[in-house]
Design a protein around this motif. Structure first.
Motif, short mmCIF file in Angstrom:
data_model
loop_
_atom_site.label_atom_id
_atom_site.label_comp_id
_atom_site.label_asym_id
_atom_site.label_seq_id
_atom_site.Cartn_x
_atom_site.Cartn_y
_atom_site.Cartn_z
N GLU A 1 33.51 42.09 34.16
CA GLU A 1 34.09 41.03 34.99
C GLU A 1 34.56 41.60 36.31
O GLU A 1 34.99 42.76 36.38
CB GLU A 1 35.28 40.40 34.26
CG GLU A 1 34.93 39.75 32.94
CD GLU A 1 35.99 39.94 31.89
OE1 GLU A 1 36.23 39.02 31.09
OE2 GLU A 1 36.59 41.04 31.84
N SER A 2 34.53 40.78 37.34
CA SER A 2 35.03 41.19 38.64
C SER A 2 35.45 39.97 39.43
O SER A 2 35.07 38.84 39.10
CB SER A 2 33.96 41.97 39.41
OG SER A 2 32.83 41.16 39.63
N GLY A 3 36.23 40.22 40.47
CA GLY A 3 36.61 39.15 41.39
C GLY A 3 38.06 38.74 41.33
O GLY A 3 38.52 38.02 42.22
N GLY A 4 38.78 39.14 40.33
CA GLY A 4 40.18 38.77 40.25
C GLY A 4 41.01 39.54 41.25
O GLY A 4 40.80 40.73 41.47
N GLU A 5 41.98 38.84 41.86
CA GLU A 5 42.86 39.49 42.82
C GLU A 5 44.03 38.57 43.15
O GLU A 5 44.14 37.47 42.59
CB GLU A 5 42.11 39.85 44.10
CG GLU A 5 41.52 38.67 44.85
CD GLU A 5 40.76 39.13 46.10
OE1 GLU A 5 39.74 39.81 45.95
OE2 GLU A 5 41.22 38.77 47.20
N LEU A 6 44.87 39.00 44.05
CA LEU A 6 45.99 38.21 44.54
C LEU A 6 45.49 37.28 45.65
O LEU A 6 44.81 37.74 46.58
CB LEU A 6 47.08 39.12 45.07
CG LEU A 6 48.26 38.45 45.79
CD1 LEU A 6 49.05 37.57 44.84
CD2 LEU A 6 49.15 39.51 46.43
N VAL A 7 45.81 36.01 45.53
CA VAL A 7 45.39 35.03 46.52
C VAL A 7 46.53 34.06 46.77
O VAL A 7 47.35 33.80 45.88
CB VAL A 7 44.11 34.29 46.05
CG1 VAL A 7 44.39 33.49 44.80
CG2 VAL A 7 43.54 33.42 47.15
N GLN A 8 46.58 33.51 47.98
CA GLN A 8 47.63 32.56 48.31
C GLN A 8 47.30 31.18 47.75
O GLN A 8 46.12 30.84 47.56
CB GLN A 8 47.80 32.48 49.82
CG GLN A 8 48.36 33.74 50.44
CD GLN A 8 48.69 33.55 51.91
OE1 GLN A 8 48.25 32.61 52.56
NE2 GLN A 8 49.48 34.48 52.45
N PRO A 9 48.32 30.37 47.51
CA PRO A 9 48.07 28.99 47.07
C PRO A 9 47.14 28.27 48.05
O PRO A 9 47.28 28.42 49.27
CB PRO A 9 49.46 28.37 47.06
CG PRO A 9 50.38 29.53 46.82
CD PRO A 9 49.77 30.67 47.55
N GLY A 10 46.21 27.52 47.49
CA GLY A 10 45.22 26.83 48.31
C GLY A 10 43.98 27.65 48.58
O GLY A 10 42.99 27.13 49.11
N GLY A 11 44.02 28.91 48.23
CA GLY A 11 42.88 29.80 48.48
C GLY A 11 41.79 29.67 47.43
O GLY A 11 41.89 28.85 46.50
N SER A 12 40.77 30.47 47.60
CA SER A 12 39.61 30.44 46.70
C SER A 12 39.27 31.84 46.21
O SER A 12 39.56 32.84 46.88
CB SER A 12 38.39 29.88 47.44
OG SER A 12 38.61 28.55 47.86
N LEU A 13 38.68 31.89 45.04
CA LEU A 13 38.17 33.13 44.47
C LEU A 13 36.89 32.83 43.73
O LEU A 13 36.70 31.72 43.24
CB LEU A 13 39.16 33.76 43.50
CG LEU A 13 40.36 34.54 44.04
CD1 LEU A 13 41.21 35.01 42.87
CD2 LEU A 13 39.92 35.71 44.90
#
Length: 115
Positions: A6-18
């Motif tokens: 798995e990959s792609g998880g990280e810290l993101v701001q509300p309203g953002g995308s991953l």
């Protein structure tokens, strides 16, 4: 030995995308269903979305409209596009596959939604 990377998880701001990715390898059996579950701190693991080989999808109600699951059968890879992320989406996201033999789980990838 079956591996789910798995990959792609990280810290993101509300309203953002991953976009999460999960590549499966090491199985000689057909992969029937690929999917994502998530587990937030102190809560049970819950369904996010699944997708069949033919592209039929199933989403948890709270994810509909914000999350999109897709897969590349040739690459044995499943993706989860997450938009308009909210603090309550913070969790460890687990990839899972169901083959004609049994199911397998990945180690999880952390998604944190915070300002």
């Amino acid at each position: 030995q079956v591996q789910l990377v798995e990959s792609g998880g990280e810290l993101v701001q509300p309203g953002g995308s991953l976009r999460l990715s999960c590549a499966a390898s090491g199985t000689n059996f057909n992969i029937l269903i690929m999917g994502w579950y998530r587990q937030a701190p102190g809560k049970q693991r819950e369904l996010v979305a699944t997708i069949t080989t033919g592209g039929r999808t199933n989403y948890a109600d709270s994810m509909k409209g914000r999350f999109t699951i897709s897969r590349d059968n040739a690459k044995n890879t499943v993706y989860l596009q997450m938009n308009d992320l909210k603090a309550e989406d913070t969790a460890v996201y687990y990839c899972t596959i169901l083959t004609t033999l049994r199911s397998y789980w990945g180690q999880g990838t952390q998604v944190t939604v915070s300002s």
